[in-house]
Design a protein around this motif. Structure first.
Motif, PDB file in Angstrom:
ATOM      1  N   SER A  70      58.804  -8.482  -3.948  1.00 24.31           N
ATOM      2  CA  SER A  70      59.294  -9.857  -3.926  1.00 24.31           C
ATOM      3  C   SER A  70      58.780 -10.631  -2.710  1.00 24.31           C
ATOM      4  CB  SER A  70      60.823  -9.872  -3.932  1.00 24.31           C
ATOM      5  OG  SER A  70      61.340  -9.175  -2.806  1.00 24.31           O
ATOM      6  N   LEU A  71      58.654  -9.949  -1.559  1.00 27.08           N
ATOM      7  CA  LEU A  71      58.158 -10.623  -0.360  1.00 27.08           C
ATOM      8  C   LEU A  71      56.696 -11.014  -0.519  1.00 27.08           C
ATOM      9  CD1 LEU A  71      58.490 -11.591   2.530  1.00 27.08           C
ATOM     10  CD2 LEU A  71      57.964  -9.275   3.317  1.00 27.08           C
ATOM     11  N   ALA A 103      44.157  -9.336   0.918  1.00 26.10           N
ATOM     12  CA  ALA A 103      43.292  -8.953   2.046  1.00 26.10           C
ATOM     13  C   ALA A 103      44.121  -8.705   3.303  1.00 26.10           C
ATOM     14  CB  ALA A 103      42.255 -10.046   2.295  1.00 26.10           C
ATOM     15  N   ILE A 104      45.137  -9.543   3.521  1.00 24.57           N
ATOM     16  CA  ILE A 104      46.013  -9.352   4.688  1.00 24.57           C
ATOM     17  C   ILE A 104      46.842  -8.085   4.530  1.00 24.57           C
ATOM     18  CG2 ILE A 104      47.952 -10.345   5.986  1.00 24.57           C
ATOM     19  CD1 ILE A 104      46.880 -13.105   5.239  1.00 24.57           C
ATOM     20  N   TYR A 105      47.353  -7.867   3.326  1.00 31.55           N
ATOM     21  CA  TYR A 105      48.180  -6.675   3.087  1.00 31.55           C
ATOM     22  C   TYR A 105      47.358  -5.400   3.262  1.00 31.55           C
ATOM     23  CZ  TYR A 105      51.200  -3.291   0.792  1.00 31.55           C
ATOM     24  OH  TYR A 105      51.965  -2.188   0.522  1.00 31.55           O
ATOM     25  N   GLN A 106      46.109  -5.414   2.808  1.00 28.44           N
ATOM     26  CA  GLN A 106      45.250  -4.229   2.934  1.00 28.44           C
ATOM     27  C   GLN A 106      44.973  -3.901   4.397  1.00 28.44           C
ATOM     28  OE1 GLN A 106      44.482  -2.207   0.505  1.00 28.44           O
ATOM     29  NE2 GLN A 106      45.532  -3.565  -0.947  1.00 28.44           N
ATOM     30  N   GLU A 107      45.007  -4.912   5.266  1.00 32.87           N
ATOM     31  CA  GLU A 107      44.783  -4.656   6.685  1.00 32.87           C
ATOM     32  C   GLU A 107      45.993  -4.010   7.340  1.00 32.87           C
ATOM     33  OE1 GLU A 107      43.953  -7.100  10.863  1.00 32.87           O
ATOM     34  OE2 GLU A 107      43.661  -8.100   8.930  1.00 32.87           O
ATOM     35  N   PHE A 108      47.202  -4.531   7.021  1.00 34.22           N
ATOM     36  CA  PHE A 108      48.415  -4.015   7.672  1.00 34.22           C
ATOM     37  C   PHE A 108      49.065  -2.857   6.919  1.00 34.22           C
ATOM     38  CE2 PHE A 108      47.952  -8.298   9.368  1.00 34.22           C
ATOM     39  CZ  PHE A 108      48.230  -8.114  10.720  1.00 34.22           C
ATOM     40  N   ARG A 109      48.840  -2.801   5.594  1.00 33.84           N
ATOM     41  CA  ARG A 109      49.410  -1.751   4.746  1.00 33.84           C
ATOM     42  C   ARG A 109      50.936  -1.774   4.717  1.00 33.84           C
ATOM     43  NH1 ARG A 109      46.163   0.210   0.859  1.00 33.84           N
ATOM     44  NH2 ARG A 109      44.047   0.471   1.663  1.00 33.84           N
ATOM     45  N   ASN A 110      51.544  -2.864   5.121  1.00 33.24           N
ATOM     46  CA  ASN A 110      52.992  -3.042   5.039  1.00 33.24           C
ATOM     47  C   ASN A 110      53.287  -4.526   5.191  1.00 33.24           C
ATOM     48  OD1 ASN A 110      53.141  -3.706   7.924  1.00 33.24           O
ATOM     49  ND2 ASN A 110      52.857  -1.509   8.279  1.00 33.24           N
ATOM     50  N   THR A 111      54.571  -4.882   5.119  1.00 36.59           N
ATOM     51  CA  THR A 111      54.963  -6.295   5.224  1.00 36.59           C
ATOM     52  C   THR A 111      55.818  -6.526   6.470  1.00 36.59           C
ATOM     53  OG1 THR A 111      56.850  -5.838   3.772  1.00 36.59           O
ATOM     54  CG2 THR A 111      54.842  -6.707   2.748  1.00 36.59           C
ATOM     55  N   LYS A 161      53.617 -10.809   8.356  1.00 40.23           N
ATOM     56  CA  LYS A 161      54.281 -12.103   8.197  1.00 40.23           C
ATOM     57  C   LYS A 161      53.665 -13.170   9.096  1.00 40.23           C
ATOM     58  CE  LYS A 161      58.726  -9.988   6.987  1.00 40.23           C
ATOM     59  NZ  LYS A 161      60.117  -9.727   7.433  1.00 40.23           N
ATOM     60  N   ASN A 162      53.385 -12.804  10.336  1.00 40.49           N
ATOM     61  CA  ASN A 162      52.788 -13.766  11.269  1.00 40.49           C
ATOM     62  C   ASN A 162      51.405 -14.206  10.803  1.00 40.49           C
ATOM     63  OD1 ASN A 162      55.009 -13.705  12.976  1.00 40.49           O
ATOM     64  ND2 ASN A 162      54.173 -12.065  14.257  1.00 40.49           N
ATOM     65  N   ARG A 163      50.631 -13.260  10.280  1.00 43.21           N
ATOM     66  CA  ARG A 163      49.292 -13.591   9.781  1.00 43.21           C
ATOM     67  C   ARG A 163      49.391 -14.565   8.588  1.00 43.21           C
ATOM     68  NH1 ARG A 163      44.491 -10.651   9.781  1.00 43.21           N
ATOM     69  NH2 ARG A 163      45.240  -9.789  11.770  1.00 43.21           N
ATOM     70  N   LEU A 164      50.351 -14.311   7.702  1.00 43.02           N
ATOM     71  CA  LEU A 164      50.535 -15.199   6.550  1.00 43.02           C
ATOM     72  C   LEU A 164      50.957 -16.593   6.991  1.00 43.02           C
ATOM     73  CD1 LEU A 164      50.422 -15.004   3.417  1.00 43.02           C
ATOM     74  CD2 LEU A 164      50.287 -12.769   4.527  1.00 43.02           C
ATOM     75  N   ARG A 165      51.907 -16.653   7.919  1.00 44.63           N
ATOM     76  CA  ARG A 165      52.405 -17.956   8.369  1.00 44.63           C
ATOM     77  C   ARG A 165      51.295 -18.809   8.984  1.00 44.63           C
ATOM     78  NH1 ARG A 165      56.764 -14.879  10.764  1.00 44.63           N
ATOM     79  NH2 ARG A 165      58.609 -14.901   9.422  1.00 44.63           N
ATOM     80  N   SER A 166      50.431 -18.168   9.770  1.00 45.21           N
ATOM     81  CA  SER A 166      49.356 -18.932  10.411  1.00 45.21           C
ATOM     82  C   SER A 166      48.369 -19.464   9.381  1.00 45.21           C
ATOM     83  CB  SER A 166      48.629 -18.062  11.442  1.00 45.21           C
ATOM     84  OG  SER A 166      47.926 -17.017  10.821  1.00 45.21           O
ATOM     85  N   ARG A 167      48.096 -18.686   8.293  1.00 40.77           N
ATOM     86  CA  ARG A 167      47.200 -19.182   7.233  1.00 40.77           C
ATOM     87  C   ARG A 167      47.832 -20.398   6.548  1.00 40.77           C
ATOM     88  NH1 ARG A 167      43.591 -15.989   9.552  1.00 40.77           N
ATOM     89  NH2 ARG A 167      45.325 -15.915  10.987  1.00 40.77           N
ATOM     90  N   VAL A 168      49.123 -20.282   6.220  1.00 39.23           N
ATOM     91  CA  VAL A 168      49.819 -21.362   5.518  1.00 39.23           C
ATOM     92  C   VAL A 168      49.859 -22.621   6.385  1.00 39.23           C
ATOM     93  CG1 VAL A 168      52.045 -22.112   4.600  1.00 39.23           C
ATOM     94  CG2 VAL A 168      51.214 -19.807   4.112  1.00 39.23           C
ATOM     95  N   TYR A 169      50.187 -22.455   7.655  1.00 39.31           N
ATOM     96  CA  TYR A 169      50.281 -23.601   8.565  1.00 39.31           C
ATOM     97  C   TYR A 169      48.942 -24.334   8.669  1.00 39.31           C
ATOM     98  CZ  TYR A 169      50.600 -26.222  12.917  1.00 39.31           C
ATOM     99  OH  TYR A 169      50.526 -27.218  13.855  1.00 39.31           O
ATOM    100  N   ASN A 170      47.864 -23.595   8.859  1.00 40.91           N
ATOM    101  CA  ASN A 170      46.552 -24.230   9.032  1.00 40.91           C
ATOM    102  C   ASN A 170      46.036 -24.842   7.736  1.00 40.91           C
ATOM    103  OD1 ASN A 170      45.208 -23.710  11.881  1.00 40.91           O
ATOM    104  ND2 ASN A 170      46.435 -21.907  11.408  1.00 40.91           N
ATOM    105  N   LEU A 171      46.332 -24.234   6.597  1.00 36.27           N
ATOM    106  CA  LEU A 171      45.897 -24.794   5.316  1.00 36.27           C
ATOM    107  C   LEU A 171      46.633 -26.101   5.007  1.00 36.27           C
ATOM    108  CD1 LEU A 171      45.659 -21.576   3.112  1.00 36.27           C
ATOM    109  CD2 LEU A 171      43.752 -23.037   3.791  1.00 36.27           C
TER     110      LEU A 171
END
Length: 296
Positions: free
Chosen positions: A134-135, A170-178, A183-193
């Motif tokens: 779900s996350l 691609a982000i999940y494959q790098e961290f292999r967890n959530t 989460k920080n990597r996702l937030r920065s992509r969303v903010y900049n987009l």
């Protein structure tokens, strides 16, 4: 004058013609000039002339202007990387999709995987594995909304949904967890987009200039707009100059007068900021008010 500069000048003229009540008498002549320019994908990406021509097409009532604009957009779409679908193939895909939609209606027990396959857009990028987390699904939804936060370019290589899946995976494959890093990597992509001051980033992702896997690992500095990069460079240079002045002891003098407070309590330093055969630059600090200036 370079092609990019010429296109930017033409773009400014066309921008004034994109409203229905504007003077469009010169629109056709300007479009014909565009047809003769050696425009490539890099020029299209930097100038966004395609969006302007498309806006003119929608606003114009002149059939010749509309036809010329359509032909320009069609020709430019050929420059988009990995854009292999031609009109004939698109027609076949539409027929295939219609057939699959009919099959879906006739079979009420159709599974979710076949539904996903029927809605998938043809692409050269392999699809990512599905997830029930779900996350992760929520993160993909946030990326989709960020990619849709503005006008869609005519030469987009894939749907926001598909690109969002690629970025998140691609982000999940790098961290292999959530965890927090994910989460920080996702937030920065969303903010900049979603940054309205940096629309170029979102458009470059949609056009394929920045692949999903590349966006997944870009730093904040790399994602920043050109204006922000120039500002950071300016601040860095000023910081280095201030540090160099602070390190130097300087020479006190009462021969120099501060233009801000009119005091003669100053300290000066001399530095070689240009070529060795040029005179040194003198940096002056007012010890009374802190005002700084320089002269050669």
């Amino acid at each position: 004058m370079g092609c990019e500069e010429e296109v930017m000048k033409i773009k400014k003229k066309l921008d004034k013609m994109t409203s229905s009540d504007s003077d469009q008498t010169q629109a056709l002549d300007i479009l014909k000039v565009l047809q003769g320019l050696p425009i490539n994908f890099q020029v299209l990406s930097k100038t966004r002339i395609g969006m302007t021509v498309n806006a003119l097409r929608k606003a114009s009532t002149d059939e010749e202007v509309i036809s010329t604009a359509k032909q320009l957009i069609k020709n430019w779409k050929k420059f988009v990387p990995d854009k292999k679908e031609d009109d004939e193939k698109e027609g076949k895909e539409e027929k295939k999709k219609d057939k699959e939609d009919k099959d879906k209606k006739s079979n009420s027990n159709g599974n979710s995987s076949s539904t996903s396959k029927s809605n998938a857009k043809p692409t050269t990028i392999p699809a990512v594995p599905p997830t029930t987390d779900s996350l992760r699904l929520k993160c993909r939804e946030m990326l989709v909304n960020a990619l849709k936060a503005g006008d869609m370019p005519d030469d987009a290589i894939d749907s926001p949904d598909f690109l969002a899946e690629q970025i998140e995976d691609a982000i999940y494959q790098e961290f292999r967890n959530t965890d927090a890093g994910y989460k920080n990597r996702l937030r920065s992509r969303v903010y900049n987009l979603k940054d309205t001051k940096n629309p170029q980033l979102r458009e470059n992702v949609l056009r394929g200039a920045i692949p999903p896997k590349r966006l997944a690992v870009m730093s904040s500095e790399e994602m920043a707009s050109n204006e922000m990069k120039a500002l950071r460079e300016k601040f860095t240079k000023e910081g280095i100059d201030d540090h160099q002045l602070a390190v130097a002891q300087g020479t006190k003098t009462d021969l120099l007068k501060c233009g801000k407070c009119s005091q003669r309590d100053c300290t000066y330093n001399q530095m070689q900021t240009r070529s060795s055969d040029e005179p040194m630059t003198t940096f002056v600090l007012c010890n009374h008010c802190g005002n700084r200036w320089k002269f050669c």
